[in-house]
Design a protein around this motif. Structure first.
Motif, PDB file in Angstrom:
ATOM      1  N   ALA A   1     -41.647 -27.495 -55.801  1.00 13.16           N
ATOM      2  CA  ALA A   1     -42.633 -28.555 -55.469  1.00 13.16           C
ATOM      3  C   ALA A   1     -42.586 -29.803 -55.897  1.00 13.16           C
ATOM      4  CB  ALA A   1     -44.146 -27.885 -56.124  1.00 13.16           C
TER       5      ALA A   1
ATOM      6  N   CYS B   1     -41.500 -37.171 -50.903  1.00 11.20           N
ATOM      7  CA  CYS B   1     -42.696 -37.806 -50.063  1.00 11.20           C
ATOM      8  C   CYS B   1     -42.976 -39.169 -50.669  1.00 11.20           C
ATOM      9  CB  CYS B   1     -43.879 -36.919 -50.254  1.00 11.20           C
ATOM     10  SG  CYS B   1     -43.875 -35.306 -49.046  1.00 11.20           S
TER      11      CYS B   1
ATOM     12  N   SER C   1     -34.382 -27.663 -48.722  1.00  8.50           N
ATOM     13  CA  SER C   1     -33.674 -29.121 -48.530  1.00  8.50           C
ATOM     14  C   SER C   1     -32.207 -28.902 -48.094  1.00  8.50           C
ATOM     15  CB  SER C   1     -33.783 -29.663 -49.886  1.00  8.50           C
ATOM     16  OG  SER C   1     -32.801 -29.048 -50.996  1.00  8.50           O
TER      17      SER C   1
ATOM     18  N   TRP D   1     -36.410 -29.101 -43.944  1.00  2.00           N
ATOM     19  CA  TRP D   1     -37.752 -28.492 -44.835  1.00  2.00           C
ATOM     20  C   TRP D   1     -38.599 -27.789 -43.898  1.00  2.00           C
ATOM     21  CZ3 TRP D   1     -41.942 -31.783 -47.667  1.00  2.00           C
ATOM     22  CH2 TRP D   1     -42.684 -30.765 -48.377  1.00  2.00           C
TER      23      TRP D   1
ATOM     24  N   PHE E   1     -36.113 -25.793 -52.889  1.00  2.00           N
ATOM     25  CA  PHE E   1     -37.820 -25.686 -52.553  1.00  2.00           C
ATOM     26  C   PHE E   1     -38.019 -24.475 -53.065  1.00  2.00           C
ATOM     27  CE2 PHE E   1     -37.536 -29.023 -49.100  1.00  2.00           C
ATOM     28  CZ  PHE E   1     -37.243 -30.002 -50.193  1.00  2.00           C
TER      29      PHE E   1
ATOM     30  N   GLN F   1     -40.181 -31.627 -53.758  1.00  2.00           N
ATOM     31  CA  GLN F   1     -41.310 -32.133 -52.458  1.00  2.00           C
ATOM     32  C   GLN F   1     -42.031 -33.352 -52.608  1.00  2.00           C
ATOM     33  OE1 GLN F   1     -43.350 -28.619 -51.453  1.00  2.00           O
ATOM     34  NE2 GLN F   1     -41.420 -27.347 -50.869  1.00  2.00           N
TER      35      GLN F   1
ATOM     36  N   GLN G   1     -34.121 -34.542 -44.252  1.00  2.00           N
ATOM     37  CA  GLN G   1     -34.893 -33.587 -45.489  1.00  2.00           C
ATOM     38  C   GLN G   1     -36.050 -33.118 -44.857  1.00  2.00           C
ATOM     39  OE1 GLN G   1     -33.234 -32.348 -48.007  1.00  2.00           O
ATOM     40  NE2 GLN G   1     -32.728 -33.989 -49.463  1.00  2.00           N
ATOM     41  N   PHE G   2     -36.753 -33.883 -44.011  1.00  2.00           N
ATOM     42  CA  PHE G   2     -38.179 -33.185 -43.572  1.00  2.00           C
ATOM     43  C   PHE G   2     -37.804 -32.280 -42.415  1.00  2.00           C
ATOM     44  CE2 PHE G   2     -40.467 -37.103 -45.574  1.00  2.00           C
ATOM     45  CZ  PHE G   2     -41.204 -36.311 -46.300  1.00  2.00           C
TER      46      PHE G   2
END
Length: 407
Positions: free
Chosen positions: A157, A164, A138, A132, A151, A160, A128-129
């Motif tokens: 937001a 995290c 995503s 991104w 996103f 996201q 996913q990161f």
């Protein structure tokens, strides 16, 4: 020979078959009633098993004993009939207790205690990161053209922040210290608890309640089902994290509080995985959908019949596996069993899955039996979720996660 044909025809006639069924119907009806009631009772509260007397062996830890059944040899009709009756008797003895396998949840608790198990969730976060950073979207947002978990939408937001927070919880769960380092284990548990309540729980609630609906036909009811399942998983996670915190402050000596605290924390962490597993299932469904569409587009035009059939198949698959429906299917397969537990964590399915007895139920739930008010709260949670969803979507008429308006 003619007499044999007549007997065979008589044996196969409808009246004879009907009479045989009616002869056995009372017994079959009773067994069907026991099977139905016994299996449905696992979704409601049942009194926990009594505590063991000091010095008594736990029967749950003893290997199952196989009954010594007589061996019937021979190939005659009487021997075959005796073997069938013996097998039926053995089957009835095994089905005297209708209930979930005791301790089945503890298998998952033991699994998440292994660092290697967290390879796949952390691989999901890494993917996913990477997506991104490279595309600004995503994975599901990229697969669906910005329809799901995008996103770029209003809740981007929040998603996201949620990603995290989940990654931090999984890293702490994967790097769980040994019991010999109690202070480090306590600090890790407190960090998971704080991350859940400050980051993941609020973001999960918003994402579940305000899940986007898109423009597809019948997307609102399907998304409402998805929202209710995710809210239910969120509620279970909150419950077990709160109970784990309560157990850590308890001073009871009737049960191993350290082990029970670890189990409650592990179940709470497992609840963070269920929506992710649903997203992974939706990714797999949508990937298969894209592969089918690509294969259908490469069919030669000369294959008229095949192209015609593939066109209709593509229309049906586009409707059935529309992104919002695919997400809901995956959520049903992964989290609907929690919604089926009518009394929530008090249900027999979860209580037996944790191998709780009287003292364990008292330490985990705060009481041996739920009050009528508590049972009503758990039983009316799904209608409450649906009412909240209808209120947020203004009668299922408003998109809750639209694209931002161009300035």
């Amino acid at each position: 020979y003619p007499q044999g044909l007549r007997l065979a025809a008589e044996a196969m006639s409808f009246d004879v078959a009907r009479s045989k069924v009616m002869e056995r119907w009372p017994e079959a009806k009773y067994k069907l009633y026991l099977w139905t009631v016994g299996n449905l009772s696992i979704f409601i509260w049942t009194p926990p098993r009594p505590d063991l007397v000091e010095g008594e062996d736990d029967p749950d830890d003893q290997p199952a004993k196989k009954a010594d059944l007589p061996v019937i040899a021979g190939s005659s009709v009487e021997a075959m009939r005796a073997r069938l009756e013996l097998g039926q008797q053995e089957f009835d003895e095994k089905r005297t207790y209708y209930g979930p396998p005791r301790g089945w949840i503890l298998n998952f608790v033991d699994a998440v205690a292994e660092p290697l198990v967290w390879f796949l969730p952390l691989l999901y976060s890494l993917a996913q990161f990477l997506c991104w950073g490279l595309t600004g979207e995503s994975i599901l947002g990229k697969l669906t053209g910005g329809v799901l978990d995008s996103f770029q939408r209003r809740l981007g937001a929040v998603f996201q922040i949620h990603l995290c927070g989940l990654t931090l919880i999984w890293v702490l769960a994967a790097a769980k210290p040994e019991r010999s380092k109690m202070w480090l284990q306590s600090a890790s548990g407190q960090a998971i608890f704080l991350i859940w309540w400050l980051i993941v729980a609020p973001a999960s609630f918003i994402l579940a309640l305000c899940a986007g609906v898109g423009d597809a036909l019948l997307a609102q009811p399907m998304t409402a089902v998805y929202s209710a399942i995710c809210l239910d998983v969120w509620l279970y996670g909150c419950f077990f994290f709160v109970r784990a915190w309560s157990i850590s402050r308890s001073s009871s000596k009737l049960v191993n509080l350290v082990s029970l605290h670890e189990q409650a924390m592990s179940v709470g962490v497992i609840c963070t995985l269920i929506p992710v597993i649903a997203r992974a299932g939706a990714m797999a469904e949508l990937t298969g959908h894209h592969i089918f569409s690509v294969l259908a587009s490469y069919l030669p035009e000369s294959w008229e019949n095949c192209t015609f059939l593939m066109g209709y198949a593509k229309i049906a698959i586009d409707f059935v596996f529309e992104p919002h429906r695919s997400r809901t299917y995956a959520a049903i397969f992964t989290g609907a069993w929690l919604c089926m537990c009518w009394d929530g964590p008090r249900s027999c399915l979860i209580q037996e899955g944790l191998k709780l007895r009287d003292s364990g139920a008292l330490a985990l739930y705060g009481s041996k039996a739920p009050s009528s008010f508590e049972r009503r709260l758990w039983r009316f949670r799904l209608p409450l979720f649906l009412v909240l969803r209808v209120a947020v979507t203004q009668g299922m008429m408003v998109e809750t996660d639209p694209l931002p308006e161009a300035s």
